[in-house]
Every structure is written in structure tokens, then in C-alpha cells.
Design a protein around this motif. Structure first.
Motif, PDB file in Angstrom:
ATOM      1  N   GLY A  59       0.813  -1.211   0.000  1.00 53.67           N
ATOM      2  CA  GLY A  59       0.000   0.000   0.000  1.00 53.67           C
ATOM      3  C   GLY A  59       0.844   1.256   0.000  1.00 53.67           C
ATOM      4  O   GLY A  59       0.502   2.250  -0.654  1.00 53.67           O
ATOM      5  N   ASP A  60       1.954   1.228   0.732  1.00 53.64           N
ATOM      6  CA  ASP A  60       2.844   2.389   0.764  1.00 53.64           C
ATOM      7  C   ASP A  60       3.412   2.683  -0.614  1.00 53.64           C
ATOM      8  O   ASP A  60       3.363   3.822  -1.097  1.00 53.64           O
ATOM      9  CB  ASP A  60       3.994   2.153   1.757  1.00 53.64           C
ATOM     10  N   ILE A  61       3.968   1.660  -1.261  1.00 46.60           N
ATOM     11  CA  ILE A  61       4.584   1.861  -2.573  1.00 46.60           C
ATOM     12  C   ILE A  61       3.554   2.373  -3.571  1.00 46.60           C
ATOM     13  O   ILE A  61       3.822   3.295  -4.354  1.00 46.60           O
ATOM     14  CB  ILE A  61       5.212   0.548  -3.076  1.00 46.60           C
ATOM     15  N   GLN A  62       2.383   1.780  -3.538  1.00 39.96           N
ATOM     16  CA  GLN A  62       1.340   2.191  -4.480  1.00 39.96           C
ATOM     17  C   GLN A  62       0.954   3.651  -4.265  1.00 39.96           C
ATOM     18  O   GLN A  62       0.810   4.412  -5.233  1.00 39.96           O
ATOM     19  CB  GLN A  62       0.129   1.271  -4.327  1.00 39.96           C
ATOM     20  N   TRP A  63       0.816   4.057  -3.008  1.00 40.94           N
ATOM     21  CA  TRP A  63       0.427   5.440  -2.740  1.00 40.94           C
ATOM     22  C   TRP A  63       1.532   6.400  -3.147  1.00 40.94           C
ATOM     23  O   TRP A  63       1.272   7.458  -3.720  1.00 40.94           O
ATOM     24  CB  TRP A  63       0.095   5.623  -1.259  1.00 40.94           C
ATOM     25  N   TRP A  64       2.783   6.055  -2.844  1.00 42.54           N
ATOM     26  CA  TRP A  64       3.903   6.943  -3.146  1.00 42.54           C
ATOM     27  C   TRP A  64       4.053   7.169  -4.649  1.00 42.54           C
ATOM     28  O   TRP A  64       4.270   8.290  -5.099  1.00 42.54           O
ATOM     29  CB  TRP A  64       5.194   6.376  -2.561  1.00 42.54           C
ATOM     30  N   ILE A  65       3.945   6.099  -5.419  1.00 47.51           N
ATOM     31  CA  ILE A  65       4.076   6.251  -6.867  1.00 47.51           C
ATOM     32  C   ILE A  65       2.917   7.067  -7.430  1.00 47.51           C
ATOM     33  O   ILE A  65       3.100   7.934  -8.290  1.00 47.51           O
ATOM     34  CB  ILE A  65       4.156   4.870  -7.545  1.00 47.51           C
ATOM     35  N   ARG A  66       1.721   6.804  -6.929  1.00 50.84           N
ATOM     36  CA  ARG A  66       0.555   7.555  -7.400  1.00 50.84           C
ATOM     37  C   ARG A  66       0.676   9.030  -7.005  1.00 50.84           C
ATOM     38  O   ARG A  66       0.358   9.929  -7.794  1.00 50.84           O
ATOM     39  CB  ARG A  66      -0.722   6.948  -6.825  1.00 50.84           C
ATOM     40  N   ALA A  67       1.162   9.295  -5.798  1.00 53.47           N
ATOM     41  CA  ALA A  67       1.304  10.681  -5.337  1.00 53.47           C
ATOM     42  C   ALA A  67       2.395  11.415  -6.109  1.00 53.47           C
ATOM     43  O   ALA A  67       2.273  12.603  -6.418  1.00 53.47           O
ATOM     44  CB  ALA A  67       1.623  10.706  -3.845  1.00 53.47           C
ATOM     45  N   PRO A 112       2.348  -1.007  -8.226  1.00 53.28           N
ATOM     46  CA  PRO A 112       0.954  -0.690  -8.571  1.00 53.28           C
ATOM     47  C   PRO A 112       0.721  -0.625 -10.077  1.00 53.28           C
ATOM     48  O   PRO A 112       1.644  -0.387 -10.865  1.00 53.28           O
ATOM     49  CB  PRO A 112       0.751   0.684  -7.937  1.00 53.28           C
ATOM     50  N   ARG A 113      -0.526  -0.816 -10.476  1.00 51.41           N
ATOM     51  CA  ARG A 113      -0.895  -0.712 -11.887  1.00 51.41           C
ATOM     52  C   ARG A 113      -0.694   0.700 -12.431  1.00 51.41           C
ATOM     53  O   ARG A 113      -0.468   0.881 -13.626  1.00 51.41           O
ATOM     54  CB  ARG A 113      -2.362  -1.136 -12.065  1.00 51.41           C
ATOM     55  N   SER A 114      -0.767   1.692 -11.556  1.00 52.16           N
ATOM     56  CA  SER A 114      -0.593   3.077 -12.007  1.00 52.16           C
ATOM     57  C   SER A 114       0.793   3.310 -12.596  1.00 52.16           C
ATOM     58  O   SER A 114       0.995   4.248 -13.368  1.00 52.16           O
ATOM     59  CB  SER A 114      -0.837   4.043 -10.844  1.00 52.16           C
ATOM     60  N   LEU A 115       1.763   2.466 -12.229  1.00 52.65           N
ATOM     61  CA  LEU A 115       3.113   2.606 -12.773  1.00 52.65           C
ATOM     62  C   LEU A 115       3.098   2.499 -14.290  1.00 52.65           C
ATOM     63  O   LEU A 115       3.856   3.180 -14.979  1.00 52.65           O
ATOM     64  CB  LEU A 115       4.021   1.527 -12.179  1.00 52.65           C
ATOM     65  N   TYR A 116       2.234   1.633 -14.842  1.00 58.35           N
ATOM     66  CA  TYR A 116       2.218   1.381 -16.283  1.00 58.35           C
ATOM     67  C   TYR A 116       1.387   2.409 -17.058  1.00 58.35           C
ATOM     68  O   TYR A 116       1.520   2.508 -18.275  1.00 58.35           O
ATOM     69  CB  TYR A 116       1.639  -0.009 -16.572  1.00 58.35           C
ATOM     70  N   THR A 117       0.543   3.140 -16.364  1.00 57.93           N
ATOM     71  CA  THR A 117      -0.411   3.994 -17.084  1.00 57.93           C
ATOM     72  C   THR A 117      -0.264   5.491 -16.809  1.00 57.93           C
ATOM     73  O   THR A 117      -0.692   6.305 -17.621  1.00 57.93           O
ATOM     74  CB  THR A 117      -1.851   3.575 -16.737  1.00 57.93           C
ATOM     75  N   GLU A 118       0.346   5.859 -15.669  1.00 55.15           N
ATOM     76  CA  GLU A 118       0.373   7.266 -15.271  1.00 55.15           C
ATOM     77  C   GLU A 118       1.762   7.901 -15.323  1.00 55.15           C
ATOM     78  O   GLU A 118       1.913   9.067 -14.970  1.00 55.15           O
ATOM     79  CB  GLU A 118      -0.196   7.417 -13.851  1.00 55.15           C
ATOM     80  N   CYS A 119       2.775   7.147 -15.748  1.00 53.71           N
ATOM     81  CA  CYS A 119       4.145   7.671 -15.755  1.00 53.71           C
ATOM     82  C   CYS A 119       4.598   7.909 -17.189  1.00 53.71           C
ATOM     83  O   CYS A 119       5.607   7.350 -17.653  1.00 53.71           O
ATOM     84  CB  CYS A 119       5.087   6.707 -15.031  1.00 53.71           C
ATOM     85  N   ARG A 120       3.892   8.728 -17.897  1.00 55.29           N
ATOM     86  CA  ARG A 120       4.136   8.930 -19.323  1.00 55.29           C
ATOM     87  C   ARG A 120       5.406   9.725 -19.601  1.00 55.29           C
ATOM     88  O   ARG A 120       5.948   9.645 -20.706  1.00 55.29           O
ATOM     89  CB  ARG A 120       2.931   9.623 -19.960  1.00 55.29           C
ATOM     90  N   MET A 121       5.907  10.483 -18.629  1.00 58.24           N
ATOM     91  CA  MET A 121       7.109  11.280 -18.818  1.00 58.24           C
ATOM     92  C   MET A 121       8.372  10.538 -18.381  1.00 58.24           C
ATOM     93  O   MET A 121       9.471  11.074 -18.479  1.00 58.24           O
ATOM     94  CB  MET A 121       7.000  12.601 -18.044  1.00 58.24           C
ATOM     95  N   LEU A 122       8.218   9.309 -17.918  1.00 59.40           N
ATOM     96  CA  LEU A 122       9.340   8.545 -17.382  1.00 59.40           C
ATOM     97  C   LEU A 122      10.361   8.233 -18.481  1.00 59.40           C
ATOM     98  O   LEU A 122      10.021   7.701 -19.532  1.00 59.40           O
ATOM     99  CB  LEU A 122       8.822   7.247 -16.761  1.00 59.40           C
ATOM    100  N   VAL A 123      11.639   8.577 -18.212  1.00 58.25           N
ATOM    101  CA  VAL A 123      12.720   8.324 -19.163  1.00 58.25           C
ATOM    102  C   VAL A 123      13.568   7.140 -18.716  1.00 58.25           C
ATOM    103  O   VAL A 123      14.036   6.350 -19.543  1.00 58.25           O
ATOM    104  CB  VAL A 123      13.607   9.577 -19.327  1.00 58.25           C
ATOM    105  N   THR A 124      13.767   6.996 -17.397  1.00 58.69           N
ATOM    106  CA  THR A 124      14.583   5.914 -16.851  1.00 58.69           C
ATOM    107  C   THR A 124      13.808   5.180 -15.766  1.00 58.69           C
ATOM    108  O   THR A 124      13.280   5.815 -14.839  1.00 58.69           O
ATOM    109  CB  THR A 124      15.897   6.457 -16.265  1.00 58.69           C
ATOM    110  N   LEU A 125      13.745   3.863 -15.866  1.00 60.83           N
ATOM    111  CA  LEU A 125      13.078   3.031 -14.869  1.00 60.83           C
ATOM    112  C   LEU A 125      14.008   1.880 -14.484  1.00 60.83           C
ATOM    113  O   LEU A 125      14.438   1.108 -15.339  1.00 60.83           O
ATOM    114  CB  LEU A 125      11.763   2.469 -15.422  1.00 60.83           C
ATOM    115  N   LYS A 126      14.334   1.796 -13.174  1.00 59.28           N
ATOM    116  CA  LYS A 126      15.207   0.737 -12.674  1.00 59.28           C
ATOM    117  C   LYS A 126      14.507   0.038 -11.526  1.00 59.28           C
ATOM    118  O   LYS A 126      14.171   0.667 -10.518  1.00 59.28           O
ATOM    119  CB  LYS A 126      16.544   1.314 -12.202  1.00 59.28           C
TER     120      LYS A 126
END
Length: 380
Positions: free
Chosen positions: A61-69, A94-108
Motif C-alpha cells: 500500500g505504501d509503494i502504491q500510494w507513493w508512486i501515485r502521489a 501498482p498498476r498506475s506505474l504502467y499507465t500514469e508515468c508517461r514522462m518517465l525516461v529511466t526506470l530501474k
């Protein structure tokens, strides 16, 4: 912040945020609340880097909230490292990682669990992707994930045991750099491996202790390759990277003998190859070298070194007496470096052969197998 009230909230504007829950053994509840508040109170419109180092009692829940926030800040780099040895349960992203991070250039991602999503994944700006010891829903998810990265240039994959993927398919037309690793704990078999289709690839680093690696449609722009593999049919792999310019090659035991049986009829020709570093960890390496010399007409430099230390006996004698001198030895080979030279009869014959026929040879450096690393012989 201490000197002036004007600077009290400067921390809210910093472009890089690193949250480490192991710092000073902080109680996780305090750590979680601190991350919540710092993201909520942040004033800057954007974040360049968001980095989480998590373990202990970190909850999904923490990770999901932090990424969404944080997604509202349009961060460009996201790094998530999870210490599984201290984490109470697998950390599912979270699922939001795949749909809400459209500006993401680097993911590790390291030691995380990815979940399947009903909506298509979308990373329109992603150029750098690292997946280390990540667990996936299955083979098809990997295909879908990579196919959504239309501008991906750099990919690092380190597979772990029980990652739910048997065939890791990398089909990315824009890819320029690719690193593939398999965990030594994964049981080698003929049913698992990599399938690669990357026509724009310029750099390849593969360390594979089992399975297969199929390269489709070639790599005409490949400039550098580091290959350490244990394959039953390594020549099929080598024949797909013949456009490489610089090659580090180690065919682990049991691979070279198969290679010897296949190399001559296939006649691999590395038409652009100018440098070879060959690992001498197996007793058939001399015969592999003979094949490579014959198939590398533009070779300029050669380095021999024993990297893995598998060799427990003298190298096998050459199956081919090299009565016809390879073209590169006569017309292009300028530098030879030999590390951990043991001075066996077969090795001495090779040195004599190169010195006798190397018309363009400018430098030959021999470093004997010795406790003194500075002891070497140089012939110019």
C-alpha cells in the motif's frame, strides 16, 4: 534552513529525492510518515529522480500510494530497490506505474513483483530500463511491456529463479544497448532462454549459463559484444553477431567442442572484427582461436586471458596445423597480449607461429602465470 527562514522550505524544491528506510535504523512507521508528508508538501512542479531503497516492513500500500502521489510531479527517473531478505512479503508494484508515468525516461527495478494489467502499458518516453531479479506475470507480459517502449535504447535484464518467464523475448527496434544475465541458481535447460530482435543494437553483453539465445534478423550495427555462454550450439549464436567490431568471448566448458564441430561448415566470417579478447578457461580454446583467426580478415589486436579459471589441464593440441596462414596474421594483426601464459608445448607453438608469420606485428606482450602481476615480457 538554519541560517534563514527564507531557506526553510528549499528542501521542497530539490530535483532528486532518495528515500532509504535503512538509514540510521529508523523505525519504519516514522519513515513511512516522513515520505507521505514530504511528497504531500512538495512545491516544485517536477522531479528529476525518485529513488526508493526499501525493506523491513514496507507494505504494498505504501509503494502504491507513493508512486501515485509522485506521478503528478512528472518524474523522469524512477528507481525502486527492495531488500527481499528483510521484507515481510513481496513488494508488488501498482498498476498506475504502467499507465500514469508517461514522462518517465529511466526506470530501474530490483527485486520487485510486476502485476498484469487489463489496460495496455504505456511508456512513450522511456529510454532506459533495468529489470534486476524482477518477477513477472508470464512470458506474454514481458512482450507487452517491451512493445510499449517505442523509444527504448538501453535495456538491462538479470533473471532470477522462479521469475515466471521461460522465454524472455526482446523485440525492440529502437534498442541500442542490451545486457542479459541469468542467475547461476537457475537450472540450465533447453526450454528457457532469450529471443532477441534488435536491428539497431550497437552494444551487447550476455552472460548465460544455460538455455538458448536466438537472435533474429541480425545486428548490422553491432560495435561491441561481451559473450560468456554455455550453449550446446554456440556457433548458431556466433553466426548472428558476425558484424561486431570488438568481441570478448568466453565459451564455457562443453560449448567449445560443439563449436569446433560446427565452425568449419558454417564458416563464420567476422568481416568488421578488429579486436578479440578470448578467454582461455577451457582446454579447447586453441582450436576456437584458430577458427576465429581464419574468419577475421581485418583483425588488428588480440588478447588472450583466463578469466573464469576453469582450465585444469593443458590446452588440447590444434586439430588444424594452420598450414595456410590466416589472412589477418599476414596483413593486419598488429598487437597481441597474452595474460596468464603457461608455456605449454601447444602455447609455445602458437607464439612461434604468430611471430614467424605476423608480417604487420608491432607488439607482442606475454604475462606468465605468476604471483607477480608486474612480471611480463614485451616484444616490439
Amino acid at each position: 534552513m538554519v541560517l534563514s527562514k527564507r531557506w526553510q522550505f528549499l528542501w521542497m524544491m530539490v530535483p532528486k529525492l532518495v528515500y532509504d528506510d535503512s538509514y540510521q535504523n529508523l523505525e519504519y512507521g516514522k519513515f513511512s510518515r516522513f515520505v507521505d508528508r514530504s511528497l504531500f508538501m512538495r512545491k516544485a512542479p517536477g522531479i528529476e529522480t525518485l529513488h526508493f531503497k526499501l525493506g523491513q516492513n514496507c507494505g504494498n500500500g505504501d509503494i502504491q500510494w507513493w508512486i501515485r502521489a509522485a506521478s503528478k510531479f512528472c518524474f523522469r527517473e524512477l528507481i525502486i530497490e527492495i531488500n527481499c531478505s528483510t521484507s515481510a512479503s513481496p513488494s508488488i508494484l501498482p498498476r498506475s506505474l504502467y499507465t500514469e508515468c508517461r514522462m518517465l525516461v529511466t526506470l530501474k527495478l530490483k527485486k520487485a513483483v510486476l502485476v498484469d494489467v487489463s489496460s495496455p502499458t504505456c511508456f512513450p518516453s522511456l529510454k532506459n530500463l533495468s529489470l534486476v531479479s524482477v518477477k513477472y506475470p508470464g512470458n506474454e507480459f514481458v512482450k507487452s511491456l517491451l512493445s510499449s517502449c517505442h523509444v527504448l535504447e538501453d535495456l538491462v535484464v538479470e533473471q532470477c529463479i522462479n521469475d515466471n518467464v521461460t522465454i524472455f523475448s526482446v523485440k525492440v527496434p529502437s534498442l541500442k544497448s542490451l545486457v542479459l544475465r541469468t542467475s547461476k541458481e537457475r537450472a540450465p535447460d533447453g526450454e528457457s532462454g532469450f529471443v532477441v530482435e534488435a536491428p539497431s543494437l550497437e552494444y551487447l553483453d550476455i552472460d548465460q549459463t544455460g538455455g538458448f539465445c536466438v537472435i533474429e534478423n541480425g545486428m548490422p550495427n553491432l560495435a561491441e559484444a561481451y559473450v560468456s555462454v554455455l550453449h550446446h550450439h554456440p556457433v548458431k549464436f556466433l553466426s548472428s553477431i558476425t558484424s561486431v567490431k570488438r568481441l570478448y568471448l568466453c565459451l564455457l566448458p562443453h560449448s567449445i567442442l560443439s563449436c569446433m564441430q560446427d565452425m568449419y561448415p558454417i564458416r563464420c566470417v567476422f568481416h568488421r572484427l578488429v579486436h578479440i579478447t578470448l578467454c582461455t578457461c577451457d582446454d579447447e580454446w586453441l582450436n576456437l582461436l584458430a577458427c576465429l583467426l581464419k574468419g577475421s580478415p581485418k583483425l588488428i589486436s588480440l588478447k588472450l586471458e583466463k578469466h573464469h579459471g576453469h582450465l585444469i589441464c593443458s590446452p588440447s593440441p590444434l586439430r588444424d596445423d594452420l598450414s595456410s596462414v590466416p589472412e589477418c596474421v599476414l596483413s593486419s594483426l598488429e598487437t597481441v597480449e597474452w595474460v596468464d601464459y603457461e608455456g605449454t608445448e601447444a602455447e609455445r607453438q602458437l607464439v612461434e607461429f604468430i611471430l614467424r608469420n605476423g608480417s604487420c606485428l608491432k607488439k607482442f606482450v606475454i604475462s606468465p602465470e605468476s604471483v607477480n602481476p608486474d612480471k611480463k615480457y614485451e616484444m616490439i
